[in-house]
Write a protein that holds these residues in place. Sequence first.
Motif, PDB file in Angstrom:
ATOM      1  N   PHE A  10       0.812  -1.227   0.000  1.00  0.00           N
ATOM      2  CA  PHE A  10       0.000   0.000   0.000  1.00  0.00           C
ATOM      3  C   PHE A  10       0.843   1.274   0.000  1.00  0.00           C
ATOM      4  N   PHE A  11       2.172   1.131  -0.085  1.00  0.00           N
ATOM      5  CA  PHE A  11       2.985   2.327  -0.279  1.00  0.00           C
ATOM      6  C   PHE A  11       2.843   2.842  -1.716  1.00  0.00           C
ATOM      7  N   SER A  12       2.222   2.024  -2.589  1.00  0.00           N
ATOM      8  CA  SER A  12       1.766   2.578  -3.875  1.00  0.00           C
ATOM      9  C   SER A  12       0.317   2.121  -4.056  1.00  0.00           C
ATOM     10  N   ASP A  13       0.042   1.270  -5.024  1.00  0.00           N
ATOM     11  CA  ASP A  13      -1.353   0.906  -5.264  1.00  0.00           C
ATOM     12  C   ASP A  13      -1.684  -0.543  -4.927  1.00  0.00           C
ATOM     13  N   GLY A  14      -0.835  -1.178  -4.107  1.00  0.00           N
ATOM     14  CA  GLY A  14      -1.167  -2.504  -3.599  1.00  0.00           C
ATOM     15  C   GLY A  14      -2.097  -2.371  -2.403  1.00  0.00           C
ATOM     16  N   VAL A  15      -2.700  -3.485  -1.990  1.00  0.00           N
ATOM     17  CA  VAL A  15      -3.675  -3.393  -0.895  1.00  0.00           C
ATOM     18  C   VAL A  15      -3.091  -3.781   0.463  1.00  0.00           C
ATOM     19  N   LEU A  16      -1.968  -4.475   0.493  1.00  0.00           N
ATOM     20  CA  LEU A  16      -1.414  -4.950   1.756  1.00  0.00           C
ATOM     21  C   LEU A  16      -0.260  -4.082   2.240  1.00  0.00           C
ATOM     22  N   SER A  17      -0.046  -4.098   3.549  1.00  0.00           N
ATOM     23  CA  SER A  17       1.171  -3.487   4.083  1.00  0.00           C
ATOM     24  C   SER A  17       2.347  -4.345   3.617  1.00  0.00           C
ATOM     25  N   PRO A  18       3.561  -3.804   3.606  1.00  0.00           N
ATOM     26  CA  PRO A  18       4.709  -4.635   3.217  1.00  0.00           C
ATOM     27  C   PRO A  18       4.817  -5.903   4.061  1.00  0.00           C
ATOM     28  N   ILE A  19       4.614  -5.788   5.361  1.00  0.00           N
ATOM     29  CA  ILE A  19       4.815  -6.973   6.196  1.00  0.00           C
ATOM     30  C   ILE A  19       3.741  -8.034   5.929  1.00  0.00           C
ATOM     31  N   GLU A  20       2.502  -7.616   5.674  1.00  0.00           N
ATOM     32  CA  GLU A  20       1.477  -8.624   5.370  1.00  0.00           C
ATOM     33  C   GLU A  20       1.739  -9.268   4.007  1.00  0.00           C
ATOM     34  N   LEU A  21       2.187  -8.460   3.060  1.00  0.00           N
ATOM     35  CA  LEU A  21       2.525  -8.998   1.737  1.00  0.00           C
ATOM     36  C   LEU A  21       3.617 -10.068   1.867  1.00  0.00           C
ATOM     37  N   ILE A  22       4.643  -9.763   2.660  1.00  0.00           N
ATOM     38  CA  ILE A  22       5.746 -10.712   2.840  1.00  0.00           C
ATOM     39  C   ILE A  22       5.254 -11.948   3.603  1.00  0.00           C
ATOM     40  N   ARG A  23       4.410 -11.732   4.612  1.00  0.00           N
ATOM     41  CA  ARG A  23       3.851 -12.850   5.385  1.00  0.00           C
ATOM     42  C   ARG A  23       3.096 -13.823   4.471  1.00  0.00           C
ATOM     43  N   ARG A  24       2.253 -13.255   3.632  1.00  0.00           N
ATOM     44  CA  ARG A  24       1.451 -14.106   2.755  1.00  0.00           C
ATOM     45  C   ARG A  24       2.328 -14.812   1.708  1.00  0.00           C
ATOM     46  N   ALA A  25       3.368 -14.144   1.270  1.00  0.00           N
ATOM     47  CA  ALA A  25       4.299 -14.782   0.329  1.00  0.00           C
ATOM     48  C   ALA A  25       5.014 -15.940   1.019  1.00  0.00           C
ATOM     49  N   HIS A  26       5.419 -15.710   2.247  1.00  0.00           N
ATOM     50  CA  HIS A  26       6.105 -16.750   3.025  1.00  0.00           C
ATOM     51  C   HIS A  26       5.211 -17.981   3.171  1.00  0.00           C
ATOM     52  N   VAL A  27       3.966 -17.753   3.531  1.00  0.00           N
ATOM     53  CA  VAL A  27       3.021 -18.860   3.719  1.00  0.00           C
ATOM     54  C   VAL A  27       2.737 -19.560   2.384  1.00  0.00           C
ATOM     55  N   ALA A  28       2.789 -18.799   1.291  1.00  0.00           N
ATOM     56  CA  ALA A  28       2.545 -19.386  -0.037  1.00  0.00           C
ATOM     57  C   ALA A  28       3.757 -20.164  -0.554  1.00  0.00           C
ATOM     58  N   GLY A  29       4.829 -20.201   0.241  1.00  0.00           N
ATOM     59  CA  GLY A  29       5.989 -20.996  -0.154  1.00  0.00           C
ATOM     60  C   GLY A  29       7.059 -20.230  -0.901  1.00  0.00           C
ATOM     61  N   TYR A  30       7.000 -18.917  -0.864  1.00  0.00           N
ATOM     62  CA  TYR A  30       8.025 -18.127  -1.535  1.00  0.00           C
ATOM     63  C   TYR A  30       9.367 -18.286  -0.820  1.00  0.00           C
ATOM     64  N   ARG A  31      10.413 -18.326  -1.624  1.00  0.00           N
ATOM     65  CA  ARG A  31      11.755 -18.307  -1.043  1.00  0.00           C
ATOM     66  C   ARG A  31      12.274 -16.863  -0.956  1.00  0.00           C
ATOM     67  N   ALA A  32      11.854 -16.034  -1.902  1.00  0.00           N
ATOM     68  CA  ALA A  32      12.289 -14.634  -1.901  1.00  0.00           C
ATOM     69  C   ALA A  32      11.215 -13.760  -2.520  1.00  0.00           C
ATOM     70  N   ILE A  33      11.088 -12.564  -1.953  1.00  0.00           N
ATOM     71  CA  ILE A  33      10.153 -11.586  -2.522  1.00  0.00           C
ATOM     72  C   ILE A  33      10.807 -10.205  -2.461  1.00  0.00           C
TER      73      ILE A  33
END
Length: 219
Positions: A10-33
């Motif tokens: 949400f620092f531009s036009d996304g809907v999540l805070s950076p930390i929630e975005l990273i959290r959800r990526a982590h749970v989705a199995g991302y190795r890096a974002i």
Amino acid sequence: MTFDFHTHSFFSDGVLSPIELIRRAHVAGYRAIAVTDHVGLANIEQVIREVSRDCLLAEKHWGIKALPGVELTHIPAAAIGECAKLAKKCGAKVVVVHGETPVEPVEPGTNRAALMSSYVDILAHPGFITTEEAQIAVVNQIYLEITARGGHSLTNGHVAKVGLAVGAKLIVNSDSHSPDNLMKAGFAAKVAQGAGIPVEFLESVLVNHPLELLKRFEA
Ligand SMILES: [Zn+2]
Ligand SMILES: [Zn+2]
């Protein structure tokens, strides 16, 4: 194992805070974002400073590689070089440039200006990139994006064809703006294959190029 070097909070036009975005990526199995919000000269410094805090926090507690970055977006082509340099100086690990997508009035010359800068890592959705431009990407070791994002993805096939013909390095990113845009396991491979990338190139595009980039960002 998913890598994704182009997402928005949400620092531009996304809907999540950076930390929630990273959290959800982590749970989705991302190795890096990489969190790469849209910036211009107005907000480069602020966005990098704020996003870096959440990246550090996530890395410390969850072990995911979380990289602060920017997407230089709709900047006058002649100013892309100086803005990219400033972004790195402010601490951006990943500098993405919003390329000449077929669905937005990006200034012509943006692709070329991005590819001429030694401070740019990834040219996102470069639309009808020319062979000459793709050759500059090879020389300057800038990765060309194959995107999972609707609209920008209209020219994925063209980017793949022109890029592969000259040996340019391709990479798949989600360009996520909301949690459902994050790539599930195996989805990046579908995007790559949908762009016409032959099976024998998939490992390079999906694994080797992301690992090379991670190494670059650690340097
Ligand atoms: Zn973009
Ligand atoms: Zn984007």
